[in-house]
Design a protein around this motif. Sequence first.
Motif, short mmCIF file in Angstrom:
data_model
loop_
_atom_site.label_atom_id
_atom_site.label_comp_id
_atom_site.label_asym_id
_atom_site.label_seq_id
_atom_site.Cartn_x
_atom_site.Cartn_y
_atom_site.Cartn_z
N LEU A 33 0.82 -1.22 0.00
CA LEU A 33 0.00 0.00 0.00
C LEU A 33 0.85 1.27 0.00
O LEU A 33 0.34 2.35 -0.28
CB LEU A 33 -0.91 0.01 1.24
CG LEU A 33 -2.05 -1.00 1.21
CD1 LEU A 33 -2.72 -1.08 2.58
CD2 LEU A 33 -3.08 -0.63 0.16
N SER A 34 2.13 1.10 0.33
CA SER A 34 2.98 2.29 0.43
C SER A 34 3.45 2.80 -0.93
O SER A 34 4.23 3.74 -0.99
CB SER A 34 4.19 1.98 1.31
OG SER A 34 4.81 0.81 0.85
N TYR A 117 -8.04 2.78 -4.09
CA TYR A 117 -7.70 2.70 -2.66
C TYR A 117 -8.76 1.89 -1.93
O TYR A 117 -8.46 1.04 -1.09
CB TYR A 117 -7.63 4.12 -2.09
CG TYR A 117 -7.20 4.21 -0.64
CD1 TYR A 117 -5.85 4.27 -0.30
CD2 TYR A 117 -8.14 4.24 0.38
CE1 TYR A 117 -5.46 4.35 1.03
CE2 TYR A 117 -7.75 4.32 1.71
CZ TYR A 117 -6.41 4.37 2.03
OH TYR A 117 -6.02 4.45 3.34
N TYR A 121 -7.05 -1.25 -0.31
CA TYR A 121 -6.66 -1.10 1.09
C TYR A 121 -7.09 -2.28 1.96
O TYR A 121 -6.25 -2.90 2.63
CB TYR A 121 -7.17 0.23 1.67
CG TYR A 121 -6.79 0.39 3.12
CD1 TYR A 121 -5.53 0.89 3.47
CD2 TYR A 121 -7.63 -0.03 4.13
CE1 TYR A 121 -5.16 0.99 4.79
CE2 TYR A 121 -7.26 0.07 5.47
CZ TYR A 121 -6.02 0.58 5.79
OH TYR A 121 -5.65 0.66 7.10
N LEU A 125 -4.34 -4.80 3.33
CA LEU A 125 -4.21 -4.70 4.79
C LEU A 125 -4.15 -6.10 5.39
O LEU A 125 -3.27 -6.40 6.21
CB LEU A 125 -5.43 -3.95 5.36
CG LEU A 125 -5.56 -3.93 6.87
CD1 LEU A 125 -4.56 -2.96 7.48
CD2 LEU A 125 -6.97 -3.51 7.30
N HIS A 157 -7.85 -7.25 12.34
CA HIS A 157 -8.06 -6.35 11.18
C HIS A 157 -9.43 -6.60 10.55
O HIS A 157 -10.08 -5.66 10.09
CB HIS A 157 -6.95 -6.55 10.16
CG HIS A 157 -5.61 -6.14 10.68
ND1 HIS A 157 -5.26 -4.83 10.89
CD2 HIS A 157 -4.55 -6.88 11.08
CE1 HIS A 157 -4.04 -4.78 11.38
NE2 HIS A 157 -3.58 -6.02 11.51
N LYS A 160 -11.92 -4.77 12.49
CA LYS A 160 -11.90 -3.33 12.20
C LYS A 160 -12.62 -3.03 10.88
O LYS A 160 -13.35 -2.04 10.76
CB LYS A 160 -10.45 -2.85 12.13
CG LYS A 160 -10.31 -1.39 12.42
CD LYS A 160 -8.95 -1.04 12.93
CE LYS A 160 -8.96 0.35 13.50
NZ LYS A 160 -7.66 0.78 13.93
N LEU B 478 -0.03 9.76 3.72
CA LEU B 478 -0.49 8.45 4.17
C LEU B 478 0.66 7.47 4.37
O LEU B 478 0.57 6.52 5.13
CB LEU B 478 -1.47 7.84 3.16
CG LEU B 478 -2.69 8.68 2.76
CD1 LEU B 478 -3.53 7.94 1.74
CD2 LEU B 478 -3.53 8.99 3.99
N GLU B 495 -1.71 6.36 13.30
CA GLU B 495 -1.37 4.98 13.65
C GLU B 495 -0.94 4.22 12.38
O GLU B 495 -1.75 4.06 11.44
CB GLU B 495 -2.60 4.31 14.26
CG GLU B 495 -2.38 2.89 14.72
CD GLU B 495 -3.70 2.15 14.94
OE1 GLU B 495 -3.67 0.92 14.93
OE2 GLU B 495 -4.74 2.82 15.10
N ILE B 497 0.04 0.91 10.28
CA ILE B 497 -0.25 -0.52 10.35
C ILE B 497 1.02 -1.27 9.96
O ILE B 497 1.54 -1.06 8.86
CB ILE B 497 -1.38 -0.90 9.36
CG1 ILE B 497 -2.62 -0.04 9.61
CG2 ILE B 497 -1.69 -2.39 9.46
CD1 ILE B 497 -3.40 -0.38 10.85
N VAL B 502 1.69 2.13 5.63
CA VAL B 502 0.75 3.27 5.56
C VAL B 502 -0.03 3.38 6.87
O VAL B 502 -0.04 2.46 7.67
CB VAL B 502 -0.26 3.12 4.39
CG1 VAL B 502 0.42 3.22 3.06
CG2 VAL B 502 -1.03 1.83 4.52
N ILE B 503 -0.68 4.55 7.01
CA ILE B 503 -1.47 4.75 8.23
C ILE B 503 -2.78 3.96 8.14
O ILE B 503 -3.18 3.53 7.05
CB ILE B 503 -1.80 6.24 8.46
CG1 ILE B 503 -2.57 6.82 7.26
CG2 ILE B 503 -0.56 7.03 8.75
CD1 ILE B 503 -3.37 8.02 7.62
N ASP B 504 -3.43 3.80 9.26
CA ASP B 504 -4.72 3.12 9.31
C ASP B 504 -5.73 3.89 8.44
O ASP B 504 -5.98 5.07 8.66
CB ASP B 504 -5.18 3.08 10.77
CG ASP B 504 -6.57 2.48 10.92
OD1 ASP B 504 -6.99 1.79 9.98
OD2 ASP B 504 -7.20 2.70 11.96
N GLY B 505 -6.27 3.20 7.45
CA GLY B 505 -7.16 3.90 6.50
C GLY B 505 -8.63 3.63 6.73
O GLY B 505 -9.46 3.97 5.88
#
Lengths: 208, 518
Positions: A33-34, A117, A121, A125, A157, A160, B478, B495, B497, B502-505
């Motif tokens: 994702l980066s 995204y 994502y 994730l 996750h 979430k 991000l 935060e 992950i 990247v940050i928590d999306g």
Amino acid sequence: MPRQVNTAELDEFCGLLFRALDRLGGDLLPLFLSERPTAYEKYPRLLLGHIRYHDNVEAGFEEWKSKVLRDASDRRKEEEFPELLALKAWLLEHRSLFEGRKDNLNHLKRSLYARAYEYLYPRRLLTGAYAEANRGNPNALEEDAIRANFRRVVQPHIAKLAEVYGQGEPLQTIVAEAEEFLIANRQRYRWKLREVETVETPEEVAEG
Amino acid sequence: MLWTPPVLFNFQPCHGFADTYLVGNSGTNINIILAILSFFYARDGAEMQSFHAFLRRAMNDGLLPADAMRAVFALKPGEDFDKDVFTERKKGQVIDRAQLQEAIAGFLANVDQQREQGSAETLAANLASKMLALSTEQVAGVLVQGMQLGFLSLGAIQEQDKEEGWPCRFCGADAAIIVEKNITAGFDAGRFYNRSPKQQPFEEALCGRCGISSYLITKLLGMHSARPQPKGKDFPVPRQYNLVFHYGHHDEAGAQRLAAMIDDLFDLIGSFRQRAQEEKRFFSVEYIREEVAKRAAERQAAGEVPSTEEEAFAALIADDAMAPGLETLGQMRTDVQAQVLPLGVGHYRLLAFVLPQLQPGSKEGLDFVQRRFSRSRLAAFTLLALLRKLCGCDGPYYFQSVPTLALGGFDANTFYVQGKAENAEEALRRYNAIVNFARRVAKYREGHSLLADWILLAERLEEDPLGMFSEVLRDSPLRGGDDLREARYRRLSNEFIKGTGVIDGSQYLKLIEQLKSL
């Protein structure tokens, strides 16, 4: 007078497009994702560009397909070719959404990153979290181990994501697709994690 | 130009005031006494500017007893009452107050006598030239035109009685009969508008009703000297406020309670803002939430029970739907007080909320933020939502809309903004997510108001939800290595992950889901 964009149909199109690209492997969609936003949008944007250039769905798709097949994973492009055919069939069926519809194409171009995204994502994730949790344990990236442990390992996750999507079908689809993706790309994760480890180790030594 | 003598009669109490109190009080500056007299009784602008010229002329006309005035300024026999002597005595406070009181009493007696003889226009020629060219009956007709008392029409001007000329710049309905000035028309007085090329400079631009309304509003709410742009010059202009109307089940005491509640809210937000500045932290609703939570924890640890007011404030601040409204309130000027004016009688009252204007950034024009707020329906909804929560009833709210009583009463649970009605619950459901997202990602820019930025972002998000969302994502930090200073937007979470870089999306995903349901 401006026309209303066909949001529902375009959502469906994007779902099919991202799914096809994701299954074809290679770097058609980013593994991590980066990556920069351009990595998310590159191939979807190419397809829209070709369709707009030819103002013909079939010609645009064929030109795009040849590029995509060159860049896709050698092994997976044969297995997943039906995904491309399904995408083409959908496009031909809904050609009126694209031919002579600059409004729809422009809207798609503007909103591609958000759509990509949204698709990537939650899936990355879960796969990223699983790989991270099993860093240094190559056996965990075996197919059987993934099938046995994936849902358990990434459960926090999933919980979430359930706050966003609920417990229904969308979440189950995401989890199933993420699991399939991880199985199909486990070698890439293994290699990537090893690469990340070798980059991180000297720093840790230096700090120590 | 016609002038209505009753206007001068209305001034009668001021005579007594100037005579018995101001002059009799030795602490009153002589300039104030002379300014009042010359304002009302000067013949022209030159006399208004020069007290000496006014006094000299009044003495020559026999209005002001010359002997008494010579005694006031202690003039020797044969000494001329010239400007230098007048200035010197006035500056040196060489003034006989008792004689002055006597002189002014004589002046007022003469004025009364002449006014009764019908020469009011000559007595106060400068003021008379500024009066409306309307009789009292005509003024009353203009004011009540088109108005209704329940279903009873109060009056309409007949076609043959209508004034001819350019339409009013404010309402566009009636003929313009009043010259626009900064004090009535604000900064835009004399500036271009569509009809201005066809008009002579300083031609009449306001109708009687708009002119009187502007005058009365300025009398009620005040004026100030301000500059339209940071590098501009000062103009005397009316203070601007946000006017919100509300029909509801409130009595006089309820309105006062509401006003007190709003004032308390201003004070609380102001104190948190000051604290944030002292701590060099970014002020936002999130900061207040943190502070409130910290205080509550401290109280709990000390075994103290929070007061009901504190609990109510904590509940209000924790409500996401109220956050944008609170932030808007926090951007309002703190040097003026909010007012709640109850109008009418009976169980249902029309409340007028008079809220201060929004404060611009140091690099922005005076009304830049206010204009942006006023043009945005989304932003208006957030403020109305907060007021609705504070008053606790479901009566309709009006912003930039005229409250009207229709057959069958009024629609409860409705926001009227820019003349359009919207179901209040629906408006909050639709726009709350967008406004809150815009508020949280908008990034402060030096010299600019954050409120103006998030209002614009929210409007763009509503117009093109996913397109604008893409832009926000693209310009948000991000990823791990992203430069926080270069990014145009703030990120929603800090935060990261593990394993993703990247940050928590999840909050971004939530918004996409909400945008899809709009």
